[in-house]
Design a protein around this motif. Sequence first.
Motif, PDB file in Angstrom:
ATOM      1  N   ALA A  91      13.595  27.157   9.214  1.00  0.00           N
ATOM      2  CA  ALA A  91      12.466  27.497   8.328  1.00  0.00           C
ATOM      3  C   ALA A  91      12.448  26.597   7.096  1.00  0.00           C
ATOM      4  O   ALA A  91      11.391  26.077   6.714  1.00  0.00           O
ATOM      5  CB  ALA A  91      12.533  28.965   7.934  1.00  0.00           C
ATOM      6  N   ASP A  92      13.614  26.396   6.487  1.00  0.00           N
ATOM      7  CA  ASP A  92      13.682  25.553   5.292  1.00  0.00           C
ATOM      8  C   ASP A  92      13.345  24.096   5.621  1.00  0.00           C
ATOM      9  O   ASP A  92      12.654  23.427   4.848  1.00  0.00           O
ATOM     10  CB  ASP A  92      15.076  25.618   4.657  1.00  0.00           C
ATOM     11  N   ALA A  93      13.830  23.609   6.750  1.00  0.00           N
ATOM     12  CA  ALA A  93      13.570  22.217   7.127  1.00  0.00           C
ATOM     13  C   ALA A  93      12.094  21.996   7.425  1.00  0.00           C
ATOM     14  O   ALA A  93      11.517  20.983   7.017  1.00  0.00           O
ATOM     15  CB  ALA A  93      14.424  21.824   8.335  1.00  0.00           C
ATOM     16  N   VAL A  94      11.465  22.937   8.117  1.00  0.00           N
ATOM     17  CA  VAL A  94      10.036  22.814   8.421  1.00  0.00           C
ATOM     18  C   VAL A  94       9.229  22.851   7.121  1.00  0.00           C
ATOM     19  O   VAL A  94       8.319  22.043   6.919  1.00  0.00           O
ATOM     20  CB  VAL A  94       9.577  23.906   9.406  1.00  0.00           C
ATOM     21  N   ALA A  95       9.581  23.764   6.225  1.00  0.00           N
ATOM     22  CA  ALA A  95       8.888  23.843   4.931  1.00  0.00           C
ATOM     23  C   ALA A  95       9.068  22.540   4.148  1.00  0.00           C
ATOM     24  O   ALA A  95       8.119  22.023   3.552  1.00  0.00           O
ATOM     25  CB  ALA A  95       9.401  25.032   4.127  1.00  0.00           C
ATOM     26  N   ARG A  96      10.276  22.002   4.160  1.00  0.00           N
ATOM     27  CA  ARG A  96      10.553  20.751   3.437  1.00  0.00           C
ATOM     28  C   ARG A  96       9.797  19.578   4.054  1.00  0.00           C
ATOM     29  O   ARG A  96       9.253  18.733   3.337  1.00  0.00           O
ATOM     30  CB  ARG A  96      12.058  20.477   3.432  1.00  0.00           C
ATOM     31  N   ALA A  97       9.744  19.524   5.375  1.00  0.00           N
ATOM     32  CA  ALA A  97       8.994  18.456   6.052  1.00  0.00           C
ATOM     33  C   ALA A  97       7.526  18.523   5.668  1.00  0.00           C
ATOM     34  O   ALA A  97       6.905  17.487   5.373  1.00  0.00           O
ATOM     35  CB  ALA A  97       9.165  18.571   7.566  1.00  0.00           C
ATOM     36  N   ASN A  98       6.971  19.722   5.634  1.00  0.00           N
ATOM     37  CA  ASN A  98       5.569  19.885   5.243  1.00  0.00           C
ATOM     38  C   ASN A  98       5.366  19.494   3.782  1.00  0.00           C
ATOM     39  O   ASN A  98       4.389  18.830   3.441  1.00  0.00           O
ATOM     40  CB  ASN A  98       5.105  21.322   5.483  1.00  0.00           C
ATOM     41  N   GLU A  99       6.288  19.902   2.932  1.00  0.00           N
ATOM     42  CA  GLU A  99       6.226  19.592   1.501  1.00  0.00           C
ATOM     43  C   GLU A  99       6.245  18.085   1.259  1.00  0.00           C
ATOM     44  O   GLU A  99       5.533  17.568   0.390  1.00  0.00           O
ATOM     45  CB  GLU A  99       7.422  20.260   0.812  1.00  0.00           C
ATOM     46  N   LEU A 100       7.057  17.372   2.025  1.00  0.00           N
ATOM     47  CA  LEU A 100       7.193  15.925   1.867  1.00  0.00           C
ATOM     48  C   LEU A 100       6.107  15.147   2.606  1.00  0.00           C
ATOM     49  O   LEU A 100       6.041  13.919   2.510  1.00  0.00           O
ATOM     50  CB  LEU A 100       8.572  15.465   2.355  1.00  0.00           C
ATOM     51  N   GLY A 101       5.290  15.876   3.373  1.00  0.00           N
ATOM     52  CA  GLY A 101       4.253  15.200   4.145  1.00  0.00           C
ATOM     53  C   GLY A 101       4.816  14.432   5.324  1.00  0.00           C
ATOM     54  O   GLY A 101       4.211  13.485   5.809  1.00  0.00           O
ATOM     55  N   LEU A 102       6.000  14.858   5.775  1.00  0.00           N
ATOM     56  CA  LEU A 102       6.618  14.195   6.920  1.00  0.00           C
ATOM     57  C   LEU A 102       6.021  14.751   8.198  1.00  0.00           C
ATOM     58  O   LEU A 102       5.578  15.880   8.245  1.00  0.00           O
ATOM     59  CB  LEU A 102       8.130  14.433   6.916  1.00  0.00           C
ATOM     60  N   GLY A 103       6.081  13.991   9.199  1.00  0.00           N
ATOM     61  CA  GLY A 103       5.608  14.465  10.487  1.00  0.00           C
ATOM     62  C   GLY A 103       4.636  13.481  11.095  1.00  0.00           C
ATOM     63  O   GLY A 103       4.037  12.657  10.418  1.00  0.00           O
ATOM     64  N   TRP A 104       4.519  13.599  12.364  1.00  0.00           N
ATOM     65  CA  TRP A 104       3.658  12.722  13.142  1.00  0.00           C
ATOM     66  C   TRP A 104       2.482  13.524  13.663  1.00  0.00           C
ATOM     67  O   TRP A 104       2.606  14.716  13.925  1.00  0.00           O
ATOM     68  CB  TRP A 104       4.444  12.195  14.345  1.00  0.00           C
TER      69      TRP A 104
END
Length: 181
Positions: free
Chosen positions: A148-161
């Motif tokens: 949950a924390d990693a997914v939230a952090r990825a979204n916060e940082l705008g990471l992802g494909w």
Amino acid sequence: GLKTAGLGLTAIGAGGFAGASYAIKQFANTGSTLDDMSQRTGASVEALSRLDFAAKMSGSSLSEIEGSTKKLHKSLAEAIGGNKEASASFKRLGLSAKDVAKLPLDKQMAAIGNAITAIADPVEREAAAVDIFGKSGADLIPVFNGLADAVARANELGLGWTSADAETAAALGDRIDELSS
């Protein structure tokens, strides 16, 4: 002096080109991997990229998650098909295999991961993970702990494909391979 400076700039330029070339190849490889995995698992590229980030943050890898996903899909199919043992694995977690099967992969992993990490006894926690994900299920427990924390952090940082990103990268990788051939 000028000749030596020129050699230095040439070396920097060559190093910069090598670095850029490596970055382009990494972009192509990552996008191609996500695109291919999306086709194999039916999961969206977006979901897979979030799982990839979560896996990396816990010392795991997306390839480990993909292997576990195959076992998860088998466990779900068996439970839905009436296999009592497989069905009991989900019920022990307070989950319905039919309900879990309707979710996208990242939500499946989150639901199962939350249920597994809620188990206080580490032996029971590991057994539950192995029941659903096979032998590698125990390796996913650290991923679940921080999912949950990693997914939230990825979204916060705008990471992802996105799917479009992955398709573009896969096409670039194909062109690089064609040129290399």
